[in-house]
Design a protein around this motif. Structure first.
Motif, PDB file in Angstrom:
ATOM      1  N   LEU A  28       5.052 -17.878 -13.712  1.00 16.12           N
ATOM      2  CA  LEU A  28       5.875 -16.740 -13.292  1.00 16.12           C
ATOM      3  C   LEU A  28       7.257 -17.208 -12.840  1.00 16.12           C
ATOM      4  CD1 LEU A  28       3.066 -14.853 -11.407  1.00 16.12           C
ATOM      5  CD2 LEU A  28       4.368 -13.890 -13.324  1.00 16.12           C
ATOM      6  N   ARG A  29       7.301 -18.272 -12.075  1.00 17.36           N
ATOM      7  CA  ARG A  29       8.593 -18.785 -11.610  1.00 17.36           C
ATOM      8  C   ARG A  29       9.443 -19.278 -12.771  1.00 17.36           C
ATOM      9  NH1 ARG A  29       6.661 -22.073  -6.112  1.00 17.36           N
ATOM     10  NH2 ARG A  29       6.358 -20.192  -4.824  1.00 17.36           N
ATOM     11  N   SER A  30       8.809 -19.910 -13.759  1.00 15.94           N
ATOM     12  CA  SER A  30       9.572 -20.416 -14.903  1.00 15.94           C
ATOM     13  C   SER A  30      10.056 -19.286 -15.802  1.00 15.94           C
ATOM     14  CB  SER A  30       8.724 -21.402 -15.712  1.00 15.94           C
ATOM     15  OG  SER A  30       7.641 -20.745 -16.349  1.00 15.94           O
ATOM     16  N   ASN A  31       9.496 -18.097 -15.617  1.00 13.90           N
ATOM     17  CA  ASN A  31       9.932 -16.944 -16.403  1.00 13.90           C
ATOM     18  C   ASN A  31      10.807 -15.984 -15.601  1.00 13.90           C
ATOM     19  OD1 ASN A  31       8.564 -16.548 -19.317  1.00 13.90           O
ATOM     20  ND2 ASN A  31       7.225 -17.776 -18.028  1.00 13.90           N
ATOM     21  N   GLY A  32      11.360 -16.483 -14.514  1.00 11.00           N
ATOM     22  CA  GLY A  32      12.383 -15.723 -13.800  1.00 11.00           C
ATOM     23  C   GLY A  32      11.911 -14.858 -12.651  1.00 11.00           C
ATOM     24  N   TYR A  33      10.633 -14.920 -12.313  1.00  7.26           N
ATOM     25  CA  TYR A  33      10.131 -14.127 -11.203  1.00  7.26           C
ATOM     26  C   TYR A  33      10.085 -14.955  -9.929  1.00  7.26           C
ATOM     27  CZ  TYR A  33       8.431 -11.053 -14.919  1.00  7.26           C
ATOM     28  OH  TYR A  33       8.351 -10.227 -16.012  1.00  7.26           O
ATOM     29  N   ARG A  34      10.159 -14.304  -8.802  1.00  4.50           N
ATOM     30  CA  ARG A  34       9.727 -14.924  -7.555  1.00  4.50           C
ATOM     31  C   ARG A  34       8.207 -14.783  -7.534  1.00  4.50           C
ATOM     32  NH1 ARG A  34      11.647 -11.921  -2.898  1.00  4.50           N
ATOM     33  NH2 ARG A  34      11.845 -10.135  -4.289  1.00  4.50           N
ATOM     34  N   ALA A  35       7.521 -15.810  -7.125  1.00  4.91           N
ATOM     35  CA  ALA A  35       6.061 -15.763  -7.178  1.00  4.91           C
ATOM     36  C   ALA A  35       5.467 -16.487  -5.984  1.00  4.91           C
ATOM     37  CB  ALA A  35       5.544 -16.392  -8.473  1.00  4.91           C
ATOM     38  N   GLN A  36       4.345 -15.948  -5.496  1.00  9.29           N
ATOM     39  CA  GLN A  36       3.614 -16.573  -4.403  1.00  9.29           C
ATOM     40  C   GLN A  36       2.126 -16.406  -4.654  1.00  9.29           C
ATOM     41  OE1 GLN A  36       4.948 -18.326  -1.618  1.00  9.29           O
ATOM     42  NE2 GLN A  36       2.792 -18.933  -1.626  1.00  9.29           N
ATOM     43  N   TRP A  37       1.397 -17.510  -4.577  1.00  9.82           N
ATOM     44  CA  TRP A  37      -0.036 -17.490  -4.816  1.00  9.82           C
ATOM     45  C   TRP A  37      -0.793 -17.560  -3.498  1.00  9.82           C
ATOM     46  CZ3 TRP A  37      -2.947 -22.416  -4.514  1.00  9.82           C
ATOM     47  CH2 TRP A  37      -4.322 -22.212  -4.665  1.00  9.82           C
ATOM     48  N   TYR A  38      -1.839 -16.731  -3.385  1.00 12.89           N
ATOM     49  CA  TYR A  38      -2.715 -16.738  -2.214  1.00 12.89           C
ATOM     50  C   TYR A  38      -4.160 -16.839  -2.699  1.00 12.89           C
ATOM     51  CZ  TYR A  38       1.389 -14.920   0.206  1.00 12.89           C
ATOM     52  OH  TYR A  38       2.655 -14.743   0.708  1.00 12.89           O
ATOM     53  N   PRO A  39      -4.955 -17.729  -2.085  1.00 10.45           N
ATOM     54  CA  PRO A  39      -6.332 -17.928  -2.555  1.00 10.45           C
ATOM     55  C   PRO A  39      -7.353 -16.964  -1.958  1.00 10.45           C
ATOM     56  CG  PRO A  39      -5.793 -19.560  -0.899  1.00 10.45           C
ATOM     57  CD  PRO A  39      -4.549 -18.761  -1.113  1.00 10.45           C
ATOM     58  N   THR A  40      -6.944 -16.139  -0.996  1.00 17.85           N
ATOM     59  CA  THR A  40      -7.871 -15.189  -0.377  1.00 17.85           C
ATOM     60  C   THR A  40      -7.250 -13.797  -0.352  1.00 17.85           C
ATOM     61  OG1 THR A  40      -7.055 -15.466   1.892  1.00 17.85           O
ATOM     62  CG2 THR A  40      -8.758 -17.009   1.129  1.00 17.85           C
ATOM     63  N   GLY A  41      -8.122 -12.805  -0.262  1.00 18.27           N
ATOM     64  CA  GLY A  41      -7.653 -11.436  -0.208  1.00 18.27           C
ATOM     65  C   GLY A  41      -6.900 -11.141   1.076  1.00 18.27           C
ATOM     66  N   THR A  42      -7.373 -11.677   2.194  1.00 20.22           N
ATOM     67  CA  THR A  42      -6.714 -11.435   3.482  1.00 20.22           C
ATOM     68  C   THR A  42      -5.286 -11.952   3.463  1.00 20.22           C
ATOM     69  OG1 THR A  42      -8.840 -11.617   4.641  1.00 20.22           O
ATOM     70  CG2 THR A  42      -6.849 -11.862   5.962  1.00 20.22           C
ATOM     71  N   ALA A  43      -5.106 -13.189   2.975  1.00 18.60           N
ATOM     72  CA  ALA A  43      -3.765 -13.778   2.911  1.00 18.60           C
ATOM     73  C   ALA A  43      -2.896 -13.029   1.904  1.00 18.60           C
ATOM     74  CB  ALA A  43      -3.854 -15.254   2.547  1.00 18.60           C
ATOM     75  N   GLY A  44      -3.486 -12.638   0.766  1.00 16.87           N
ATOM     76  CA  GLY A  44      -2.724 -11.929  -0.252  1.00 16.87           C
ATOM     77  C   GLY A  44      -2.236 -10.580   0.236  1.00 16.87           C
ATOM     78  N   LEU A  45      -3.096  -9.838   0.931  1.00 14.74           N
ATOM     79  CA  LEU A  45      -2.701  -8.540   1.476  1.00 14.74           C
ATOM     80  C   LEU A  45      -1.580  -8.705   2.489  1.00 14.74           C
ATOM     81  CD1 LEU A  45      -3.129  -5.496   1.841  1.00 14.74           C
ATOM     82  CD2 LEU A  45      -4.914  -6.031   3.527  1.00 14.74           C
ATOM     83  N   ALA A  46      -1.722  -9.692   3.364  1.00 17.60           N
ATOM     84  CA  ALA A  46      -0.689  -9.924   4.376  1.00 17.60           C
ATOM     85  C   ALA A  46       0.642 -10.301   3.723  1.00 17.60           C
ATOM     86  CB  ALA A  46      -1.137 -11.023   5.344  1.00 17.60           C
ATOM     87  N   GLY A  47       0.582 -11.180   2.700  1.00 13.89           N
ATOM     88  CA  GLY A  47       1.805 -11.601   2.033  1.00 13.89           C
ATOM     89  C   GLY A  47       2.467 -10.478   1.267  1.00 13.89           C
ATOM     90  N   ALA A  48       1.675  -9.691   0.539  1.00 18.08           N
ATOM     91  CA  ALA A  48       2.228  -8.568  -0.224  1.00 18.08           C
ATOM     92  C   ALA A  48       2.848  -7.540   0.700  1.00 18.08           C
ATOM     93  CB  ALA A  48       1.131  -7.926  -1.071  1.00 18.08           C
ATOM     94  N   ARG A  49       2.186  -7.287   1.830  1.00 17.60           N
ATOM     95  CA  ARG A  49       2.678  -6.315   2.804  1.00 17.60           C
ATOM     96  C   ARG A  49       3.964  -6.819   3.468  1.00 17.60           C
ATOM     97  NH1 ARG A  49      -1.519  -6.327   6.879  1.00 17.60           N
ATOM     98  NH2 ARG A  49      -2.677  -4.714   5.761  1.00 17.60           N
TER      99      ARG A  49
END
Length: 236
Positions: free
Chosen positions: A27-48
């Motif tokens: 995703l980063r190499s295709n021009g997006y900002r990207a962040q990976w999270y290995p758990t749902g709790t962390a992903g929800l917090a990061g997206a929010r």
């Protein structure tokens, strides 16, 4: 040139380290900002916290049910593009994900090229200018300006793509519409990849209408597409 902050932020919620890191790098190499999270709790917090533009969500997470997480993401970030990544290919699982608020899905293993094309297609899809008027088909009424559907006065709650698909069919009630035309009108004119998303959305829409008497029916035209038949019309 746009600042980095202007680029869409894609949050990847995936518990598999190899897939998560691969998607983040791609995703980063295709021009997006990207962040990976290995758990749902962390992903929800990061997206929010970072107001993600796109979330790629694996349903099989170690800490949260992926379908419930999809509902929470859709509720808190209504404009989010939510794409489910799943190893579950059964239609019931896919429908559950779409019902929870996902815009699209890809079944693992999937092509990275197809994933990137699908993201581009969704992001460049601008909302169709609202037509103004009411469509009445039996007990079903569609207020196209308000994007609201009712059946005998009761609200019919639809996902975004379900509404857009129903409106497109209703505006052409009684007429056949090809699969390609429906994909172009409801998803994207340059759609790339499988059109099974259309079939799953049709199935979900039929389910929402199935217990109602005086409502239109969606007729499958094999080898062509679909037609919305008014309730007083015999399907052939």
């Amino acid at each position: 040139m746009s600042n980095a902050v202007d680029r869409p932020l894609v949050v990847v919620v995936e518990d598999d380290d190899t897939i998560g890191r691969l998607l983040e790098r791609a995703l980063r190499s295709n021009g997006y900002r990207a962040q990976w999270y290995p758990t749902g709790t962390a992903g929800l917090a990061g997206a929010r916290r970072d107001r993600a533009d796109v979330v790629l969500l694996d349903l099989g997470l170690p800490d949260l049910d992926g379908t419930e997480l999809a509902r929470r993401l859709r509720s808190e970030l209504p404009d989010l593009l939510l794409v489910i990544l799943t190893a579950r290919s059964d239609e019931i699982d896919i429908v559950s994900g779409l019902d929870a608020g996902a815009d699209d899905y890809l079944v693992k293993p999937f092509s990275l090229t197809v994933l990137l094309a699908r993201i581009r297609a969704h992001l460049r899809r601008s909302p169709t200018p609202a037509t103004t008027g009411m469509i009445a088909l039996g007990d079903l009424t569609i207020d196209t300006a308000a994007r609201r559907c009712t059946i005998a006065g009761d609200d019919l709650i639809l996902r975004t793509k379900e509404y857009e698909l129903l409106e497109t069919l209703a505006l052409n009630a009684g007429s056949a519409i090809s699969r390609d035309d429906l994909m172009a009108k409801v998803w994207d004119i340059n759609w790339f990849g499988s059109t099974k998303t259309l079939d799953v959305t049709i199935a979900s829409l039929r389910h929402r209408l199935s217990s109602r008497a005086a409502v239109p029916t969606i007729t499958t035209l094999r080898g062509h597409g679909y037609r919305l038949d008014p309730p007083d019309q015999e399907a052939c």
